[in-house]
Design an enzyme around this catalytic site. Sequence first.
Site, short mmCIF file in Angstrom:
data_model
loop_
_atom_site.label_atom_id
_atom_site.label_comp_id
_atom_site.label_asym_id
_atom_site.label_seq_id
_atom_site.Cartn_x
_atom_site.Cartn_y
_atom_site.Cartn_z
N LYS A 1 39.34 -10.28 2.92
CA LYS A 1 38.67 -10.16 4.22
C LYS A 1 38.96 -11.36 5.11
CE LYS A 1 34.97 -13.08 3.37
NZ LYS A 1 34.32 -14.08 4.22
N LYS B 1 35.34 -18.38 -1.31
CA LYS B 1 36.01 -17.13 -0.96
C LYS B 1 37.50 -17.39 -0.76
CE LYS B 1 31.71 -15.42 0.99
NZ LYS B 1 30.99 -14.86 2.13
N ASN C 1 37.96 -18.00 10.22
CA ASN C 1 39.24 -17.32 10.05
C ASN C 1 39.64 -16.59 11.32
OD1 ASN C 1 40.16 -17.61 7.07
ND2 ASN C 1 37.96 -17.20 6.95
N ALA D 1 27.08 -19.15 7.38
CA ALA D 1 26.25 -20.33 7.22
C ALA D 1 25.45 -20.64 8.49
CB ALA D 1 27.11 -21.53 6.85
#
EC number: 1.1.1.94
Length: 336
Positions: free
Chosen positions: A198, A113, A264, A147
């Site tokens: 995102k 990503k 993040n 995850a």
Amino acid sequence: MSNPILNIGIIGSGSWATAMIKMLGDNSLPKNIFWWVRKEEDAAYIKQYKHNPTYLSAVEVKVPENNILTQAKEVIAKSDIVVLNTPAAYLKDALRDVTAEDFKGKIVVSAIKGIVPGDNLIIGEYLQKAFQIPLENIGVVAGPCHAEEVSLEKLSYLTIASKSTENASLIASTLRTRYINTVESNDVIGIEYAAVLKNIYALAGGICHGLGFGDNFQALLISNAIREMENCVNAVDPNSSREINESAYLGDLLVTAYSQFSRNRTFGTMIGKGYTVQSAQLEMNMVAEGYYASACIQNIIQKYKLNLPICDAVYKILYQHHSAILVIRALSEKLT
């Protein structure tokens, strides 16, 4: 009639790669799994103890010892489906010995990503440019899915995107388990860009959290973020059938912006609390894709002449070293 045995290779050995190894191992379809593990010592540990020593160490690795390899080229050669699952910034290094010929005839799936730094390309675009892989042979795995929750077998959802409905269905069938539901899409480019964005928005949310902004402001921020995302992906890849409120877009944004497992958001929170980028990276010991994406997306903004104030704010804080509180206060005047 029995199903043919698939050969599936995973390139990467972080938490998301380990989670995908678990999904594949728990899936009932007949298959051979091959796993590229970068470090020799980690590969040796996994072979002996059946656990990743660094990431999701509680997950049992259901991969035969001989199928845990330290050469990506060898894993690709043995696989029909190749899943790329490294941080975007490390993809080139992982594939440094791999050629276009090695990928010929393979289905190549991105579970990354991010944007490839330097090239400023999403993974699908990079694969086409660097390895001449046809778009129809490229797939994308999107969330919302962390995850850590996969490792706990929490009910989770994946979106599998491919221009080939046959390939999307095949990839989805290999990842589906009793705790993983899958849906299929043909929006390869839109979903990849949404996954990049995102992470930036989750980083922005973390910065605001670290600065002491509350839930009310966070809700405003994320509602603006989804509109920014829609404007960006529609500019880059106009698609009248795309529905931004679907889980691959809005759902993935929400879980990344709010989850305790979001690296993040965690990275952004540290920045908001006054950490430098370098100190936050050292303490986390994990890659926050939004950091690299923040710089790369500036090229997309300039190319398409986009107005993405949240992305601009994050870039100013991370790369231009502007005061976080002053940037967010200025941003708050632009949000509606």
